[in-house]
Design an enzyme around this catalytic site. Sequence first.
Site, PDB file in Angstrom:
ATOM      1  N   ASP A 116      50.856  38.032  45.435  1.00 40.88           N
ATOM      2  CA  ASP A 116      49.984  37.249  44.565  1.00 40.88           C
ATOM      3  C   ASP A 116      50.221  35.769  44.849  1.00 40.88           C
ATOM      4  O   ASP A 116      51.356  35.345  45.081  1.00 40.88           O
ATOM      5  CB  ASP A 116      50.276  37.541  43.094  1.00 40.88           C
ATOM      6  CG  ASP A 116      49.787  38.913  42.658  1.00 40.88           C
ATOM      7  OD1 ASP A 116      48.879  39.454  43.322  1.00 40.88           O
ATOM      8  OD2 ASP A 116      50.314  39.457  41.672  1.00 40.88           O
ATOM      9  N   ASP A 131      42.459  41.198  43.426  1.00 42.02           N
ATOM     10  CA  ASP A 131      42.294  41.208  41.972  1.00 42.02           C
ATOM     11  C   ASP A 131      40.965  40.568  41.576  1.00 42.02           C
ATOM     12  O   ASP A 131      40.279  41.051  40.661  1.00 42.02           O
ATOM     13  CB  ASP A 131      43.445  40.456  41.296  1.00 42.02           C
ATOM     14  CG  ASP A 131      44.789  41.115  41.525  1.00 42.02           C
ATOM     15  OD1 ASP A 131      44.814  42.348  41.715  1.00 42.02           O
ATOM     16  OD2 ASP A 131      45.807  40.397  41.534  1.00 42.02           O
TER      17      ASP A 131
END
Length: 199
Positions: A116, A131
């Site tokens: 991330d 995402d």
Amino acid sequence: MAILAVVALCVYLVDQIAKVLVVSNLYEGQQVQVLGQLLQFHFVKNPGAAFSIGSGSTWIFSIVGVGVLGFVIWYAPRIRSTAWAVLFGLLLGGLLGNLTDRLFREPGFGVGHVVDFLQIPLLPAIFNLADVAIVSSMALFLILSLRGVGLDGRRAEEDDEFDDADAVAEADAVAEPEPEPVAGPEPVADAHERKNPQP
């Protein structure tokens, strides 16, 4: 089906390329401002689900991801709408992106940490492009559902109009009387018998 595959492939490639660049150019925990306080890169390794939810349950998310992935692939041939194809393409590409991390990144197969790196200070989460694609597919799902757009691309109102038109046509067919048969000329033998009846 082709649109779904193209969208999924684009999402997957962009997500994986971005993660490779982040891992190659940033160290874990590093923060880099991109658009001031609006957007910044913040490299973390996430053992949980999207937006760092459920850390420590990587195996569960890997199994769920495989299950959802199988459902999307199985359901895809039924789609006849461009919008729904884009939706499922975003979902499929996002699922594949994060599932690839869980299966092939450290610390091991099935328990790999998802990369991330996107952070919006107003949101209490760090996320990635996969995402973003998954959340975008959910938003598109809500829009299509609220508008009543089916997998074939037709809206619910259009289906009602077709049903009403069929019902009217059937009612007209029932109400229209059948034409009476037209009597033809009498046979010559029957006419002769009536004029000259036998005693």
